[in-house]
Design a protein around this motif. Structure first.
Motif, short mmCIF file in Angstrom:
data_model
loop_
_atom_site.label_atom_id
_atom_site.label_comp_id
_atom_site.label_asym_id
_atom_site.label_seq_id
_atom_site.Cartn_x
_atom_site.Cartn_y
_atom_site.Cartn_z
N ILE A 114 0.70 -1.06 0.00
CA ILE A 114 -0.07 0.11 0.02
C ILE A 114 0.98 1.30 -0.21
O ILE A 114 0.44 2.18 -0.71
N LEU A 115 2.01 1.22 0.65
CA LEU A 115 2.95 2.40 0.87
C LEU A 115 3.45 2.70 -0.48
O LEU A 115 3.50 3.92 -0.94
N GLY A 116 3.73 1.77 -1.55
CA GLY A 116 4.17 1.98 -2.82
C GLY A 116 2.95 2.58 -3.89
O GLY A 116 3.49 3.23 -4.92
N THR A 117 1.57 2.44 -3.50
CA THR A 117 0.64 3.37 -4.20
C THR A 117 0.65 4.75 -3.70
O THR A 117 -0.48 5.21 -4.29
N LEU A 118 0.89 5.17 -2.64
CA LEU A 118 0.42 6.51 -2.32
C LEU A 118 1.66 7.57 -2.02
O LEU A 118 2.91 6.92 -1.97
N THR A 119 1.24 8.78 -1.99
CA THR A 119 2.30 9.68 -1.94
C THR A 119 2.56 9.87 -0.45
O THR A 119 1.81 9.58 0.44
N VAL A 120 3.81 10.80 -0.26
CA VAL A 120 4.06 10.93 1.41
C VAL A 120 3.05 11.83 1.97
O VAL A 120 2.80 11.79 3.00
N GLU A 121 2.40 12.71 1.04
CA GLU A 121 1.45 13.70 1.56
C GLU A 121 0.15 12.82 2.13
O GLU A 121 -0.29 13.21 3.12
N GLN A 122 -0.25 12.07 1.25
CA GLN A 122 -1.28 11.24 1.74
C GLN A 122 -0.96 10.33 2.82
O GLN A 122 -1.78 10.35 3.64
N ILE A 123 0.11 9.95 2.83
CA ILE A 123 0.28 9.00 4.05
C ILE A 123 0.51 9.96 5.26
O ILE A 123 -0.07 9.41 6.44
N TYR A 124 0.98 11.13 5.37
CA TYR A 124 1.42 11.87 6.61
C TYR A 124 0.25 12.55 7.09
O TYR A 124 -0.06 12.71 8.12
N GLN A 125 -0.63 12.98 6.10
CA GLN A 125 -1.74 14.06 6.26
C GLN A 125 -2.80 13.22 6.63
O GLN A 125 -3.85 13.76 7.18
N ASP A 126 -3.07 12.02 6.35
CA ASP A 126 -4.35 11.33 6.46
C ASP A 126 -4.04 9.93 7.02
O ASP A 126 -4.23 9.12 6.21
N ARG A 127 -3.40 9.78 8.13
CA ARG A 127 -3.07 8.55 8.73
C ARG A 127 -4.39 7.66 8.74
O ARG A 127 -4.16 6.38 8.70
N ASP A 128 -5.53 8.23 9.30
CA ASP A 128 -6.35 7.55 9.59
C ASP A 128 -6.98 6.73 8.24
O ASP A 128 -7.28 5.62 8.39
N GLN A 129 -7.05 7.43 7.08
CA GLN A 129 -7.52 6.91 5.89
C GLN A 129 -6.38 5.79 5.58
O GLN A 129 -6.91 4.77 4.85
N PHE A 130 -5.09 6.24 5.64
CA PHE A 130 -4.12 5.06 5.43
C PHE A 130 -4.21 3.67 6.03
O PHE A 130 -4.13 2.73 5.51
N ALA A 131 -4.41 4.09 7.54
CA ALA A 131 -4.55 2.84 8.16
C ALA A 131 -5.90 1.91 7.97
O ALA A 131 -5.87 0.71 8.09
N LYS A 132 -7.36 2.72 7.59
CA LYS A 132 -8.39 2.18 7.10
C LYS A 132 -8.02 1.13 5.92
O LYS A 132 -8.47 0.23 5.70
N LEU A 133 -7.29 1.82 5.01
CA LEU A 133 -6.79 1.14 3.52
C LEU A 133 -6.14 -0.14 3.86
O LEU A 133 -6.41 -1.05 3.43
#
Length: 428
Positions: A114-133
């Motif tokens: 999943i990390l390979g499909t997201l940008t740093v900003e998406q991971i850092y700014q929306d952690r809850d969405q990243f964890a849900k994914l």
């Protein structure tokens, strides 16, 4: 023979095997089961929550930036019969550490993909969405192992090239700029609002002062009205008290008069009884001795002549009559005095001023006798006057001045007596 096995709600008991080559398996959660010796096998599987800490180091994102991500996951074995059977097939006989290792590798694999499909900003700014994914992607795989993901959160995200700090600086600069602009605008608005507030404050203060003055005036008016009402009530109460006191004094005076009347009646009754006593005493001291003396003389005169007897009888009858006359006289005098005193009392009470005048007139002869007592030693009084009518005039003048002197001494006006009025008018 066999054993009775029990298990708590945090464990699952699996009993397998049996007689005649049976392959039946029994799954018990928070209960008991019977296990035969030699032909059955019993194993336990923990149902408690297991905490996993997946960590992916230097994983490149969609933009090629290497970052390190750590998370925390809470997982447990599901208790539904079919899923529990799957979990038992996968993990029965393994320790907790071995089970955690299998699950941790699975979660870390999905986290890396999943990390390979997201940008740093998406991971850092929306952690809850990243964890849900991550949770949504990994849940089917671990579910096929009979494991349930209760929660998954991102614990930390950082990199070794200060990429995230650079993003933070840019954001901080933008925020600082916006903050300065906001401060300037706020100060401007604050100045405008302060001026408006001061104006409103002055208006409110003027209104408050006006209302305060009106309130003070109303208060003073109410105080004056209350004081007037209080003074009126006090005056009414004082007048009522004085009126009631006067009524009570009048009642007391009437009671005293009644007491005096009753006392006077008792004195009159006592005087009447005293008169009766005196009458009886006279009878006992005068009449009875006289009768005894007559009887004695009658007995002594038995041998004398008829003339002596008649003379003695006549003398005795004379003495008897004299005694009766004296007794009757004393009784009449006592009754007359009592009636006189009663009539005087009634007359004094009825006629008032006239009664006072009568008392004064009764006392004048005594006063005159006392005044004229020194003149009794005078042998002769000579009045020198050229005219015979001068003596009469002097006598009339003395008589005319008499009421004034009596009035000054006793307070009784004798000039209202008809006789003195005639004398004073004749002198005039």
């Amino acid at each position: 023979m066999g054993n009775c096995l029990t298990v708590g709600p945090n464990e699952a008991l699996v009993v397998s095997g049996g007689c005649c080559g049976s392959d039946m398996k029994t799954y018990i959660v928070g209960g008991w089961a019977w296990a035969w010796w030699l032909v059955t096998n019993s194993q336990r599987l923990s149902l408690e929550i297991m905490t996993l800490q997946p960590r992916c180091e230097d994983v490149e994102t969609a933009e090629g930036v290497a970052i390190t991500v750590t998370g925390v996951a809470q997982v447990k074995v599901m208790t539904e019969h079919d899923l529990l059977a799957v979990a038992c097939e996968q993990f029965l006989g393994k320790s907790i550490i071995e089970i955690k290792a299998v699950l941790l590798q699975t979660l870390e694999g999905h986290l890396r993909s999943i990390l390979g499909t997201l940008t740093v900003e998406q991971i850092y700014q929306d952690r809850d969405q990243f964890a849900k994914l991550v949770r949504d992607v990994a849940a089917p795989d671990v579910g096929r192992m009979g494991i349930e993901i209760l929660s998954f959160t991102i614990k930390d995200v950082y990199d070794k090239l200060d990429y995230l700090s650079s993003l933070g600086k840019t954001q901080i600069a933008a925020v600082q700029r916006d903050a300065d602009i906001g401060v300037a605008e706020a100060e401007r608005d604050a100045g405008i609002r302060e001026t408006e507030c001061k104006k409103e404050m002055m208006d409110v203060k003027f209104l408050a002062d006006t209302k305060m003055a009106d309130s003070k005036r109303e208060l003073e008016l109410q105080k004056a009205a209350f004081n007037q009402e209080i003074n009126t009530k006090k005056a009414e109460s004082q007048l009522a008290y004085e009126l009631q006191a006067a009524k009570e004094q009048q009642k007391i005076r009437l009671e005293e008069i009644e007491i005096q009347v009753v006392q006077r009646k008792k004195e009159i009754t006592i005087e009447e009884k005293e008169i009766d006593r005196t009458d009886k005493e006279l009878i006992a001291t005068v009449r009875r001795p006289v009768e005894a003396e007559a009887y004695k003389m009658q007995q002594l005169a038995e041998g004398q002549k008829m003339k002596t007897v008649l003379i003695a009888q006549a003398e005795a009858e004379k003495i008897k009559k004299i005694g009766e006359a004296e007794a009757s006289s004393i009784e009449a005098v006592g009754k007359a005095e009592a009636e006189k005193m009663r009539l005087k009392a009634e007359a004094y009470q009825q006629y008032g001023e006239a009664a006072k005048i009568a008392l004064v007139l009764e006392a004048l002869p005594k006063i005159t006798s006392k005044v004229a007592a020194p003149l009794a030693k005078t042998n002769e009084i000579v009045i020198l006057s050229g005219e015979g009518s001068r003596v009469t005039g002097e006598m009339n003048r003395l008589l005319a001045e008499l009421p004034v002197s009596v009035n000054a001494l006793t307070g009784v006006d004798l000039s209202k007596i008809p006789l003195l009025q005639k004398m004073t008018s004749a002198e005039a």
